[in-house]
Scaffold this motif. Structure first.
Motif, PDB file in Angstrom:
ATOM      1  N   THR A 120       1.111  -1.172  -0.094  1.00 48.37           N
ATOM      2  CA  THR A 120      -0.065  -0.039  -0.020  1.00 48.37           C
ATOM      3  C   THR A 120       0.898   1.130  -0.110  1.00 48.37           C
ATOM      4  OG1 THR A 120      -1.699  -1.316   1.312  1.00 48.37           O
ATOM      5  CG2 THR A 120      -1.746   1.196   1.189  1.00 48.37           C
ATOM      6  N   LYS A 151       0.433   5.131   0.153  1.00 46.71           N
ATOM      7  CA  LYS A 151      -0.227   6.248   0.310  1.00 46.71           C
ATOM      8  C   LYS A 151       0.393   7.359  -0.223  1.00 46.71           C
ATOM      9  CE  LYS A 151      -4.261   4.660   2.579  1.00 46.71           C
ATOM     10  NZ  LYS A 151      -5.393   5.035   2.152  1.00 46.71           N
ATOM     11  N   GLU A 211       0.294  14.262   0.240  1.00 46.49           N
ATOM     12  CA  GLU A 211      -0.445  15.484  -0.293  1.00 46.49           C
ATOM     13  C   GLU A 211       0.287  16.478  -1.234  1.00 46.49           C
ATOM     14  OE1 GLU A 211      -2.814  19.133   1.647  1.00 46.49           O
ATOM     15  OE2 GLU A 211      -1.878  17.716   2.973  1.00 46.49           O
ATOM     16  N   ILE A 225      -0.638  13.046  -7.043  1.00 48.37           N
ATOM     17  CA  ILE A 225      -1.690  12.154  -7.446  1.00 48.37           C
ATOM     18  C   ILE A 225      -1.117  11.029  -8.286  1.00 48.37           C
ATOM     19  CG2 ILE A 225      -3.506  13.979  -7.519  1.00 48.37           C
ATOM     20  CD1 ILE A 225      -3.447  13.740 -10.540  1.00 48.37           C
ATOM     21  N   VAL A 251      -6.207   2.715 -12.171  1.00 52.51           N
ATOM     22  CA  VAL A 251      -6.110   3.836 -11.076  1.00 52.51           C
ATOM     23  C   VAL A 251      -7.414   4.206 -10.629  1.00 52.51           C
ATOM     24  CG1 VAL A 251      -5.391   5.847 -10.101  1.00 52.51           C
ATOM     25  CG2 VAL A 251      -3.736   4.947 -11.755  1.00 52.51           C
ATOM     26  N   SER A 252      -7.694   3.459  -9.500  1.00 48.08           N
ATOM     27  CA  SER A 252      -8.995   3.669  -8.641  1.00 48.08           C
ATOM     28  C   SER A 252      -9.125   4.811  -7.937  1.00 48.08           C
ATOM     29  CB  SER A 252      -9.423   2.302  -8.113  1.00 48.08           C
ATOM     30  OG  SER A 252      -8.586   1.921  -7.078  1.00 48.08           O
ATOM     31  N   ALA A 253      -7.946   5.106  -7.403  1.00 49.67           N
ATOM     32  CA  ALA A 253      -8.123   6.087  -6.296  1.00 49.67           C
ATOM     33  C   ALA A 253      -6.681   7.203  -6.535  1.00 49.67           C
ATOM     34  CB  ALA A 253      -8.043   5.731  -4.857  1.00 49.67           C
ATOM     35  N   ASN A 254      -6.756   8.411  -6.783  1.00 49.42           N
ATOM     36  CA  ASN A 254      -5.601   9.166  -7.040  1.00 49.42           C
ATOM     37  C   ASN A 254      -4.475   9.273  -6.065  1.00 49.42           C
ATOM     38  OD1 ASN A 254      -6.897  11.221  -5.718  1.00 49.42           O
ATOM     39  ND2 ASN A 254      -7.399  12.340  -7.525  1.00 49.42           N
ATOM     40  N   ASP A 255      -4.862   8.802  -4.705  1.00 45.32           N
ATOM     41  CA  ASP A 255      -4.047   9.163  -3.574  1.00 45.32           C
ATOM     42  C   ASP A 255      -3.367   7.918  -2.846  1.00 45.32           C
ATOM     43  OD1 ASP A 255      -6.626   8.055  -2.665  1.00 45.32           O
ATOM     44  OD2 ASP A 255      -6.381   9.443  -0.746  1.00 45.32           O
ATOM     45  N   GLU A 256      -3.729   6.767  -3.616  1.00 47.18           N
ATOM     46  CA  GLU A 256      -2.996   5.635  -3.217  1.00 47.18           C
ATOM     47  C   GLU A 256      -2.859   4.525  -4.332  1.00 47.18           C
ATOM     48  OE1 GLU A 256      -5.399   3.831  -0.225  1.00 47.18           O
ATOM     49  OE2 GLU A 256      -7.007   3.026  -1.428  1.00 47.18           O
TER      50      GLU A 256
END
Length: 285
Positions: free
Chosen positions: A200, A202, A205, A208, A225-230
């Protein structure tokens, strides 16, 4: 007596003074199979009376190596049809000597008796990731000498992960809108598969995720890519293989400040593998 031990990990019949036949969870396995911590194994031991008269007070013993944990032991009693059986839990276990003992009152001429030992594979604590265990059983009775079964080999091992994060973005300073490339390498240096390994990442900040590519056991793949922050990748890493995850992140915003420090690291966990944090890499946008 003829003493027959249904051995773990043996796929061929060895016909000698004692007979070894294959059995582990009703499957036949090759000696190359490596069992991991928490695996459940089963030893089946058969004693047959070849004398013309009944033998009394049969005692069967088997010592368990330190790397195996005793679960239970019993005798299989068969009905008159010779097929239907039930378990009789009449065995004892001495933890001090790690010895299992079955006592059978009598065994008629030409008749067999089967006893079963179930164990769980424990951890290897001597710093190694692979070990070969050799065990055997003993049997004796009234007016009989002590017989030993063939030696049974059981291979046990565990995974050992080497984890590292690198980057091909060598400049410490990165402009807003430029990509940063992170590479996570998780290598299995152990002798058993590392199952359900999950990385994982993460993303800090200010960045992306734009692309995720990975190679697992030599097979290349790309993940949407399903989440731009992980970035999350999971799989089983075979012995001597690795999971390589390439994450392309994009520096997108400074939110009004002149510069932003972004430090990236990942976490790795797996089945029986404690969570480990990777090394960190820092850039300045």
């Amino acid at each position: 007596f003829v003493f027959a031990s249904l051995a773990l990990n043996t796929s061929n019949f060895e016909r000698m003074k004692f007979v070894i036949r294959p059995a582990i969870n009703e499957t036949t396995e090759e000696l190359a199979v490596v069992h991991q911590p928490k695996d459940e194994l089963k030893y089946n031991i058969i004693v047959r009376n070849l004398k013309e008269e009944t033998i009394n007070n049969i005692i069967i013993t088997k010592q368990i190596p330190q790397e195996l944990t005793y679960s239970n032991a019993f005798t299989l009693e068969y009905e008159t049809d010779g097929i239907t059986s039930h378990e009789v839990y009449n065995a004892t276990y001495d933890e001090a000597t790690r010895t299992v003992t079955w006592k059978i009152e009598k065994l008629d001429s030409k008749m067999p008796k089967q006893v079963v030992l179930k164990v769980t594979v424990g951890d290897i604590t001597d710093g190694n990731t692979y070990k070969e265990l050799f065990t055997y059983s003993k049997v004796t009775a009234d007016n009989c000498k002590t017989y030993e079964s063939n030696t049974v080999q059981t291979n046990i091992g565990k995974p050992s992960l080497e984890i590292n994060q690198t980057t091909s973005t060598t400049n410490t300073y990165v402009k807003e809108g430029d990509p940063i490339y992170y590479t996570f390498t998780i290598k299995n240096n152990g002798s058993a598969a590392a199952e359900s390994v999950k990385l994982t990442d993460k993303i800090p900040e200010g960045l992306i995720v734009r692309k995720i590519r990975y190679t697992l056991n030599g097979v290349n793949s790309e993940k949407r890519v399903s989440a731009n922050d992980e970035a999350i990748i999971s799989g089983t890493i075979l012995p001597g293989n690795e999971l390589v995850v390439n994450v392309e992140a994009l520096a997108i915003r400074l939110d009004g400040v002149q510069e932003r420090t972004v430090t990236n690291s990942g976490k790795v966990v797996g089945d029986g593998i404690a969570e480990t944090e990777t090394n960190s890499i820092t850039h300045i946008i």
